[in-house]
Design a protein around this motif. Structure first.
Motif, PDB file in Angstrom:
ATOM      1  N   GLY A 151       0.827  -1.206   0.000  1.00 22.97           N
ATOM      2  CA  GLY A 151       0.000   0.000   0.000  1.00 22.97           C
ATOM      3  C   GLY A 151       0.857   1.250   0.000  1.00 22.97           C
ATOM      4  O   GLY A 151       0.565   2.224  -0.701  1.00 22.97           O
ATOM      5  N   ALA A 152       1.930   1.222   0.789  1.00 25.12           N
ATOM      6  CA  ALA A 152       2.798   2.391   0.869  1.00 25.12           C
ATOM      7  C   ALA A 152       3.483   2.639  -0.477  1.00 25.12           C
ATOM      8  O   ALA A 152       3.684   3.789  -0.874  1.00 25.12           O
ATOM      9  N   LEU A 153       3.826   1.559  -1.201  1.00 24.12           N
ATOM     10  CA  LEU A 153       4.436   1.734  -2.527  1.00 24.12           C
ATOM     11  C   LEU A 153       3.452   2.442  -3.455  1.00 24.12           C
ATOM     12  O   LEU A 153       3.827   3.336  -4.226  1.00 24.12           O
ATOM     13  N   ALA A 154       2.178   2.044  -3.377  1.00 21.65           N
ATOM     14  CA  ALA A 154       1.158   2.704  -4.198  1.00 21.65           C
ATOM     15  C   ALA A 154       1.097   4.180  -3.854  1.00 21.65           C
ATOM     16  O   ALA A 154       1.053   5.044  -4.743  1.00 21.65           O
ATOM     17  N   LEU A 208      -6.793  -6.106 -10.524  1.00 24.35           N
ATOM     18  CA  LEU A 208      -7.775  -5.416 -11.366  1.00 24.35           C
ATOM     19  C   LEU A 208      -8.607  -4.434 -10.540  1.00 24.35           C
ATOM     20  O   LEU A 208      -8.860  -3.305 -10.961  1.00 24.35           O
ATOM     21  N   ALA A 209      -9.013  -4.867  -9.346  1.00 26.00           N
ATOM     22  CA  ALA A 209      -9.826  -3.991  -8.503  1.00 26.00           C
ATOM     23  C   ALA A 209      -9.019  -2.784  -8.041  1.00 26.00           C
ATOM     24  O   ALA A 209      -9.515  -1.656  -8.047  1.00 26.00           O
ATOM     25  N   GLY A 210      -7.753  -3.026  -7.662  1.00 24.71           N
ATOM     26  CA  GLY A 210      -6.905  -1.909  -7.246  1.00 24.71           C
ATOM     27  C   GLY A 210      -6.732  -0.906  -8.367  1.00 24.71           C
ATOM     28  O   GLY A 210      -6.820   0.302  -8.157  1.00 24.71           O
ATOM     29  N   VAL A 211      -6.517  -1.427  -9.582  1.00 24.37           N
ATOM     30  CA  VAL A 211      -6.372  -0.529 -10.723  1.00 24.37           C
ATOM     31  C   VAL A 211      -7.697   0.180 -10.996  1.00 24.37           C
ATOM     32  O   VAL A 211      -7.719   1.352 -11.393  1.00 24.37           O
ATOM     33  N   GLY A 212      -8.812  -0.519 -10.747  1.00 24.76           N
ATOM     34  CA  GLY A 212     -10.122   0.099 -10.956  1.00 24.76           C
ATOM     35  C   GLY A 212     -10.311   1.316 -10.065  1.00 24.76           C
ATOM     36  O   GLY A 212     -10.715   2.389 -10.541  1.00 24.76           O
ATOM     37  N   VAL A 213     -10.005   1.161  -8.782  1.00 23.78           N
ATOM     38  CA  VAL A 213     -10.143   2.303  -7.871  1.00 23.78           C
ATOM     39  C   VAL A 213      -9.151   3.389  -8.267  1.00 23.78           C
ATOM     40  O   VAL A 213      -9.463   4.585  -8.248  1.00 23.78           O
ATOM     41  N   ALA A 214      -7.938   2.959  -8.664  1.00 22.98           N
ATOM     42  CA  ALA A 214      -6.936   3.938  -9.113  1.00 22.98           C
ATOM     43  C   ALA A 214      -7.442   4.701 -10.327  1.00 22.98           C
ATOM     44  O   ALA A 214      -7.202   5.902 -10.465  1.00 22.98           O
ATOM     45  N   ALA A 215      -8.172   4.006 -11.208  1.00 18.47           N
ATOM     46  CA  ALA A 215      -8.705   4.676 -12.395  1.00 18.47           C
ATOM     47  C   ALA A 215      -9.731   5.728 -12.000  1.00 18.47           C
ATOM     48  O   ALA A 215      -9.774   6.814 -12.593  1.00 18.47           O
ATOM     49  N   PHE A 343      -0.098  -2.270  -7.124  1.00 15.16           N
ATOM     50  CA  PHE A 343       0.488  -2.666  -5.849  1.00 15.16           C
ATOM     51  C   PHE A 343      -0.554  -2.629  -4.732  1.00 15.16           C
ATOM     52  O   PHE A 343      -0.606  -3.525  -3.884  1.00 15.16           O
ATOM     53  N   ALA A 344      -1.394  -1.577  -4.739  1.00 18.16           N
ATOM     54  CA  ALA A 344      -2.404  -1.486  -3.683  1.00 18.16           C
ATOM     55  C   ALA A 344      -3.376  -2.657  -3.792  1.00 18.16           C
ATOM     56  O   ALA A 344      -3.800  -3.219  -2.777  1.00 18.16           O
ATOM     57  N   GLY A 345      -3.717  -3.051  -5.018  1.00 21.71           N
ATOM     58  CA  GLY A 345      -4.623  -4.179  -5.199  1.00 21.71           C
ATOM     59  C   GLY A 345      -4.001  -5.469  -4.687  1.00 21.71           C
ATOM     60  O   GLY A 345      -4.655  -6.281  -4.027  1.00 21.71           O
ATOM     61  N   LEU A 346      -2.701  -5.654  -4.955  1.00 26.90           N
ATOM     62  CA  LEU A 346      -1.991  -6.820  -4.419  1.00 26.90           C
ATOM     63  C   LEU A 346      -2.030  -6.804  -2.901  1.00 26.90           C
ATOM     64  O   LEU A 346      -2.262  -7.830  -2.255  1.00 26.90           O
ATOM     65  N   GLY A 347      -1.807  -5.608  -2.333  1.00 30.57           N
ATOM     66  CA  GLY A 347      -1.851  -5.477  -0.880  1.00 30.57           C
ATOM     67  C   GLY A 347      -3.217  -5.863  -0.341  1.00 30.57           C
ATOM     68  O   GLY A 347      -3.329  -6.548   0.676  1.00 30.57           O
ATOM     69  N   GLY A 348      -4.267  -5.434  -1.044  1.00 24.49           N
ATOM     70  CA  GLY A 348      -5.609  -5.791  -0.609  1.00 24.49           C
ATOM     71  C   GLY A 348      -5.837  -7.289  -0.670  1.00 24.49           C
ATOM     72  O   GLY A 348      -6.476  -7.866   0.214  1.00 24.49           O
ATOM     73  N   ALA A 349      -5.295  -7.916  -1.722  1.00 28.74           N
ATOM     74  CA  ALA A 349      -5.486  -9.361  -1.881  1.00 28.74           C
ATOM     75  C   ALA A 349      -4.943 -10.121  -0.681  1.00 28.74           C
ATOM     76  O   ALA A 349      -5.409 -11.219  -0.372  1.00 28.74           O
ATOM     77  N   TYR A 350      -3.958  -9.527   0.009  1.00 32.38           N
ATOM     78  CA  TYR A 350      -3.402 -10.192   1.183  1.00 32.38           C
ATOM     79  C   TYR A 350      -4.498 -10.520   2.188  1.00 32.38           C
ATOM     80  O   TYR A 350      -4.464 -11.560   2.839  1.00 32.38           O
ATOM     81  N   TYR A 351      -5.479  -9.634   2.323  1.00 32.07           N
ATOM     82  CA  TYR A 351      -6.461  -9.797   3.393  1.00 32.07           C
ATOM     83  C   TYR A 351      -7.439 -10.928   3.122  1.00 32.07           C
ATOM     84  O   TYR A 351      -8.147 -11.342   4.025  1.00 32.07           O
ATOM     85  N   THR A 352      -7.506 -11.415   1.882  1.00 33.67           N
ATOM     86  CA  THR A 352      -8.355 -12.576   1.638  1.00 33.67           C
ATOM     87  C   THR A 352      -7.494 -13.771   1.230  1.00 33.67           C
ATOM     88  O   THR A 352      -7.233 -14.645   2.054  1.00 33.67           O
ATOM     89  N   VAL A 353      -7.045 -13.808  -0.012  1.00 35.06           N
ATOM     90  CA  VAL A 353      -6.313 -14.997  -0.459  1.00 35.06           C
ATOM     91  C   VAL A 353      -4.953 -15.117   0.220  1.00 35.06           C
ATOM     92  O   VAL A 353      -4.386 -16.197   0.281  1.00 35.06           O
ATOM     93  N   GLY A 354      -4.430 -14.007   0.756  1.00 36.49           N
ATOM     94  CA  GLY A 354      -3.103 -14.061   1.367  1.00 36.49           C
ATOM     95  C   GLY A 354      -3.117 -14.497   2.817  1.00 36.49           C
ATOM     96  O   GLY A 354      -2.089 -14.863   3.366  1.00 36.49           O
ATOM     97  N   SER A 355      -4.258 -14.427   3.473  1.00 40.77           N
ATOM     98  CA  SER A 355      -4.243 -14.772   4.896  1.00 40.77           C
ATOM     99  C   SER A 355      -5.463 -15.580   5.307  1.00 40.77           C
ATOM    100  O   SER A 355      -5.407 -16.792   5.419  1.00 40.77           O
ATOM    101  N   THR A 356      -6.602 -14.902   5.525  1.00 42.06           N
ATOM    102  CA  THR A 356      -7.693 -15.584   6.204  1.00 42.06           C
ATOM    103  C   THR A 356      -8.701 -16.250   5.280  1.00 42.06           C
ATOM    104  O   THR A 356      -9.480 -17.071   5.735  1.00 42.06           O
ATOM    105  N   GLY A 357      -8.729 -15.883   4.017  1.00 45.23           N
ATOM    106  CA  GLY A 357      -9.704 -16.513   3.136  1.00 45.23           C
ATOM    107  C   GLY A 357     -10.851 -15.587   2.809  1.00 45.23           C
ATOM    108  O   GLY A 357     -10.651 -14.568   2.164  1.00 45.23           O
TER     109      GLY A 357
END
Lengths: 445, 400
Positions: A151-154, A208-215, A343-357
């Motif tokens: 997120g900070a990179l974004a 895709l979602a991160g880029v969507g919000v960025a758009a 990058f922000a979208g990847l960071g967001g993905a952590y909270y579902t597929v990256g950790s708890t589901g």
């Protein structure tokens, strides 16, 4: 941490003029003496408060067959920590504290020793029957820091290009939701996607979602010149509302189809993962953590070593000058904002597929704002922001680990990461300077 | 951001001139703003209508035979959208009780929004309404349920406690910014979290625990510490109006308000003109925190909400949106607060009566602010004529 905040007096460069001290020098010395004085005093208290100097420790993250708890007598650790802190205190009091790199290294050493001294106090004399062992903090730190760093990179990318990004939290939420949906759908349509790629496919959804919000950020900030602080706050509210709304639209019997993602597997890199202390932390993680490491290097290289990076920084500092030499200001800004969205979208993905589901409402719990704080703490530099984010991860992880020990009240532990940030920002980072044109739309005249 | 040349010349303190020119141009600038805002709300409602359509199972089903019998789709969509929005209107202004609910929800938003507005005018971005409200709630709640005092005095003390503690919590961020340069965005975010643990700490104490309850929940305040009510509407809401008038007077008519605006516009120039920028930062944040404390007192002392760690709800963050929608002016904040209060009250009815998900109200709020902030977009879509220049919030960039 950043001692660079002190304005280096030009007189200090030559030995005979070093006696000339301006107010900044005096203030620096006072701050150092106070800091190290406090740390020494607290460490002495810790050392004296220990009654039974016996703790157990493991080099792994938790007790397993491989990592059996080993005994440790804490006395020498406590006094070594005090000695280190005392040396720094004496150096500061005599105004012999080193500047620049050496000073930073010494401060870091004192910090690490303070951490150890604190740990000795926290883990000795445990009241309960269950004796918690000191565990390796690095793997947990890395995991928690991953979304923050991304997120900070974004944030860095956007703001270096002159677009304020408060919407990192919104990008996290959207990324988390669509990562979950993409991975779930991929699982139900296994015919097309091999099983091993189902969870990574979720990352695609997150991106895709991160880029969507960025758009949206780009559209309203660059095309319609909306005030970017307003915009960021609104996008967070919008993403939070929309993801909750969409989550509510998934009928109960279809949860398995749309919100039951596979979780990323940990990938072990054969030889490197066996390095003691660091191996497990750095080389036995999910692909998302590896991507995070790569992203930090990539963004730093991109911003400071490439022509495109120079352009990004120039439109963030002085868009008019950049325009004069033929750089398309808004095009470069668009590119930076959209790349940040990845990058922000990847960071967001952590909270579902990256950790708890599965996705849940507000799953990122305000961490996007912490990432924003990391951007500012790191002075809009990807490396600085990364260190700030890792610092957060460390404090959070410490809080998790110490929750098994009853030495400190839970509320104080919980508030510790935030208090530490306030102290770090107020005491050491101080006044920061954003990119000069940050938040200012550019209109060609 | 600030041209170096502007730091050289001091700002001539002429509060009269800009005030008069604004009065003269108010007729021209006012009407397009209202037109834009109405158009933005309509546009947001249109997007909301689409969301309502797709959250109605009947409409989704009718899509499957859209090509053989399209009329069903339009009929069901129309019914769903009409049901939803009529429930929204009924739930917000349709009856006396719904009007009461709207105002009760709007009042804290207005107060906290004024705090954000004030900080904005001083060039600061106050994300800390949440934490300031929580601390205010601790004080108001503790005084409210722990002591037994005479009727009027009890209320006054509880109210004062909320305002003072909220102000102190806000003042921390201002003090840190003034003395060390710590960025207020970081410190206020962090203080929000710290505030949450402060209230959790107190809720864990015996004094704060509601008898016969296992949850972290305090008893409600005593009746002697509540605002008097008329027609079910507690009179604390009047304080929101008083606060708005007070902030208007402070900003537009007082010397201190002039300093705030000067520092917000250009801190270097203000310093050159002899103003104490540090003092403005600290006092502005203290008053902003006091307003947040006032906001939460309406919930604790007005609605008799028990203390939990969620006491501030989303008001602290909605306050930012309210202030921004109100373009950081007191009047605008009041109007935006009323609109948000209505949407939030109507959203409940929309869920109960028409089965529309409650998150829709939040999406609508976000969309309205987005479209109000982007006049160019709305004008383009509705073919409205405008003066071509966007009216923005004063604080641009990071104000570093």
């Amino acid at each position: 941490m950043g001692r660079m905040s002190v304005i280096e007096a030009p007189e200090a460069t030559t030995p005979q003029e070093a006696t000339v001290r301006d107010r900044a020098d005096v203030a620096r010395q006072v701050r150092l003496v106070v800091t190290f004085g406090l740390s020494t005093a607290i460490l002495v208290y810790f050392a004296l408060a220990i009654e039974d100097p016996q703790v157990t420790y493991i080099l792994g993250e938790r007790v397993t067959q491989e990592f059996r708890p080993k005994d440790l007598t804490t006395t020498w650790v406590s006094w070594l920590a005090i000695a280190t802190s005392l040396v720094a205190l004496v150096l500061a009091a005599l105004d012999r504290y080193p500047r620049r790199g050496a000073g930073l290294a010494l401060a870091l050493l004192v910090g690490v020793m303070f951490y150890l001294g604190f740990l000795m106090w926290a883990y000795t004399d445990q009241a309960g029957a269950f004796q918690a062992a000191i565990a390796n903090p690095i793997p947990g730190t890395m995991r928690i820091a991953t979304p923050l760093v991304l997120g900070a990179l974004a944030g860095c990318l956007c703001e270096r290009a002159g677009v304020i990004n408060i919407a990192i939290e919104g990008q996290f939420l959207a990324g988390a939701f669509f990562a979950s949906v993409f991975s779930s759908i991929a699982f139900t349509s296994l015919a097309f996607i091999p099983l091993a790629l189902v969870a990574p496919f979720g990352l695609l959804g997150g991106v895709l979602a991160g880029v969507g919000v960025a758009a949206m950020l780009g559209l309203f900030a660059l095309r319609y010149q909306v005030n970017q602080v307003v915009l960021g706050v609104v996008l967070v509210a919008f993403a939070s509302g929309l993801t909750s709304f969409l989550l509510g639209q998934i009928p109960g019997d279809r949860k398995a189809t749309f919100n039951n993602p596979m979780i990323l597997d940990e990938i072990r890199i054969p030889v490197l993962a066996d390095i003691p202390l660091l191996g497990q932390a750095l080389f036995e993680q999910t692909i998302l953590v590896y991507l995070m490491f790569a992203s930090v290097a990539f963004v730093t290289f991109l911003l400071f070593e490439t022509r495109w990076g120079l352009r990004v920084r120039s439109v963030g500092e002085h868009p008019k000058a950049a325009d004069t030499v033929g750089i398309k200001v808004n095009r470069v800004r668009w590119q930076a904002v959209l790349l940040g969205g990845v990058f922000a979208g990847l960071g967001g993905a952590y909270y579902t597929v990256g950790s708890t589901g599965a996705f849940d409402r507000e799953v990122s719990a305000g961490t996007g704002f912490i990432a924003l704080a990391a951007v500012i703490m790191g002075r809009w530099h990807p490396i600085g922001a990364t260190f700030a984010a890792v610092f957060f991860g460390f404090m959070w992880n410490l809080q998790n680990q110490l929750s098994f020990v009853d030495k400190l009240p839970g509320e104080l532990l919980g508030a510790a990461p935030y208090l530490a940030t306030i102290i770090a920002v107020a005491g050491f980072v101080g006044r920061v300077r954003p990119p000069a044109a940050d938040g200012e739309p550019y209109v060609k005249s | 951001m600030s041209d170096p040349t502007t730091t050289e010349k001091p700002v001539a303190p002429e509060p009269e001139r800009p005030a008069r020119s604004r009065a003269a141009s108010s007729m021209q600038s006012w009407l397009p703003t209202v037109k834009d805002s109405v158009a933005a709300i309509v546009l947001a409602l249109l997007v909301g209508a689409v969301l309502i359509m797709f959250s109605t199972p009947r409409v989704i089903e009718s899509l499957s035979y859209f090509f053989s019998y399209p009329w069903d789709f339009f009929k069901f969509s129309g019914i769903a959208v009409f049901d939803g929005y009529s429930a929204l209107v009924r739930g917000s202004v349709g009856s006396g009780s719904s009007l009461v609910r709207t105002i009760e929800r709007a009042a804290p938003l207005i107060c906290a929004g004024l705090g954000v507005t004030l900080a904005f005018r001083a060039g600061m971005f106050n994300i800390g309404a949440q934490g300031q409200m929580i601390l205010g709630a601790v004080a108001a709640g503790y005084i409210g349920f722990h002591y037994d005092l005479p009727v009027g005095l009890h209320l006054l003390l509880a109210l004062a406690g909320a305002i003072v503690l909220g102000g102190l919590w806000g003042g921390i961020a201002g003090f840190l910014k003034a003395r060390t340069g710590a960025h207020e965005v970081i410190t206020t975010i962090m203080l929000n979290y710290v505030g949450r643990f402060v209230i959790l700490f107190f809720l864990g104490k015996e004094t704060f625990q509601r008898p016969n309850s296992d949850n972290l929940l305090s008893p409600p305040v005593n009746d002697s510490a509540t605002f008097p009510a008329v027609f079910g509407l507690h009179l604390g809401v009047l304080l929101a109006i008083v606060a708005a008038l007070g902030i208007w007077w402070l900003l537009e008519r007082s010397t201190w308000g002039f300093e705030i605006r000067a520092v917000g516009a250009n801190p270097q120039a203000a310093r050159t003109a002899g103003m104490s920028v540090s003092r403005v930062y600290i006092t502005a944040m203290v008053v902003a925190g006091m307003l947040s404390g006032l906001a939460v007192s309406m919930m604790v002392l007005g609605r008799q909400d028990p203390l939990t760690d969620q006491i501030a709800g989303s008001v602290g963050f909605d306050a930012i949106t309210v202030a921004l929608l109100g373009r950081a002016t007191p009047l605008g904040t009041v109007l935006a607060g009323l609109l948000f209060g209505a949407l939030s009250a109507g959203g409940l009815t929309m869920q109960a009566a028409a089965g529309v998900p409650p998150e829709l109200a939040q999406v609508l709020q976000a969309l309205i602010v987005l479209f109000v902030a982007a006049p160019a977009l709305v004008r383009g879509l509705f073919r409205l004529r405008g003066d071509g220049q966007a009216v923005g919030v004063e604080a641009k960039g990071w104000g570093g």
